[in-house]
Design an enzyme around this catalytic site. Structure first.
Site, PDB file in Angstrom:
ATOM      1  N   HIS A 297      17.143  24.206  33.159  1.00 16.14           N
ATOM      2  CA  HIS A 297      16.152  22.913  32.383  1.00 16.14           C
ATOM      3  C   HIS A 297      17.598  22.020  31.305  1.00 16.14           C
ATOM      4  O   HIS A 297      17.841  21.253  31.231  1.00 16.14           O
ATOM      5  CB  HIS A 297      14.721  22.789  31.649  1.00 16.14           C
ATOM      6  N   GLU A 298      17.523  23.212  30.424  1.00 13.31           N
ATOM      7  CA  GLU A 298      18.704  23.353  30.085  1.00 13.31           C
ATOM      8  C   GLU A 298      20.386  22.675  30.617  1.00 13.31           C
ATOM      9  O   GLU A 298      21.269  21.710  29.672  1.00 13.31           O
ATOM     10  CB  GLU A 298      18.851  23.906  28.949  1.00 13.31           C
TER      11      GLU A 298
ATOM     12  N   HIS B  42      20.834  19.239  31.429  1.00 12.10           N
ATOM     13  CA  HIS B  42      21.545  18.933  30.442  1.00 12.10           C
ATOM     14  C   HIS B  42      22.798  18.175  30.437  1.00 12.10           C
ATOM     15  O   HIS B  42      23.623  17.360  30.004  1.00 12.10           O
ATOM     16  CB  HIS B  42      20.893  18.875  29.353  1.00 12.10           C
TER      17      HIS B  42
ATOM     18  N   CYS C 145      10.178  17.439  27.788  1.00 13.28           N
ATOM     19  CA  CYS C 145      12.145  17.506  27.078  1.00 13.28           C
ATOM     20  C   CYS C 145      11.863  17.155  25.391  1.00 13.28           C
ATOM     21  O   CYS C 145      11.432  16.103  25.221  1.00 13.28           O
ATOM     22  CB  CYS C 145      12.884  16.744  27.793  1.00 13.28           C
TER      23      CYS C 145
END
Length: 147
Positions: free
Chosen positions: A132-133, A136, A90
């Site tokens: 993954h994003e 966030h 990341c």
């Protein structure tokens, strides 16, 4: 366009849930362009708005599949299937890597930078990058996932 400063490690903004984008105005469009430029400048495949200090439900991804940068505003993952495990890193956690288990296929709904809704079926690396994003936006980092 401008390169934005990244947020790192223990910055509390990385742990906060992002707010819905109510209006895709010029400020949001500039933010998206800045995020794309920042992602490429840092050799990333994705970048979420909290990584540049903005708590809005926006991320960008370029999975190096020839499609270029993709913009996701107010994304919603509709379906997940299958399983894949691979190492992740990341931009906000430089030098840290670990294997993460994710869905191999997903269906996601979002708005593009012009406010048009789209649905995307993604698999493999693209599905991993999107998940993954998306994490966030929920205040979740890849290091939070257990194998």
């Amino acid at each position: 366009m401008a390169i934005r400063n990244l947020r790192f490690n223990d910055d509390e903004i990385l742990r906060k849930k992002c707010r819905v984008v109510d209006d895709i105005n010029d400020r949001i469009k500039v933010l998206v362009e800045d995020m794309i430029e920042t992602m490429y400048e840092n050799n990333g495949v994705g970048l979420a708005s909290p990584q540049v200090g903005i708590l809005k439900r926006i991320f960008v991804v370029d999975a190096m599949d020839g499609a270029g940068s993709r913009v996701f505003i107010n994304p919603e993952i509709l379906e997940k299937s299958g399983e894949q495990t691979d190492e992740e890193g990341c931009l906000s956690l430089p030098g840290r890597h670990k294997p993460v288990k994710r869905a191999n296929k997903i269906k996601i709904k979002a708005l593009d930078v012009n406010g048009n809704e789209f649905v995307l079926d993604a698999e493999g690396f693209l599905a991993r990058a999107i998940q993954h994003e998306y994490d966030h936006l929920e205040g979740v980092l890849f290091i939070d996932h257990e194998l």
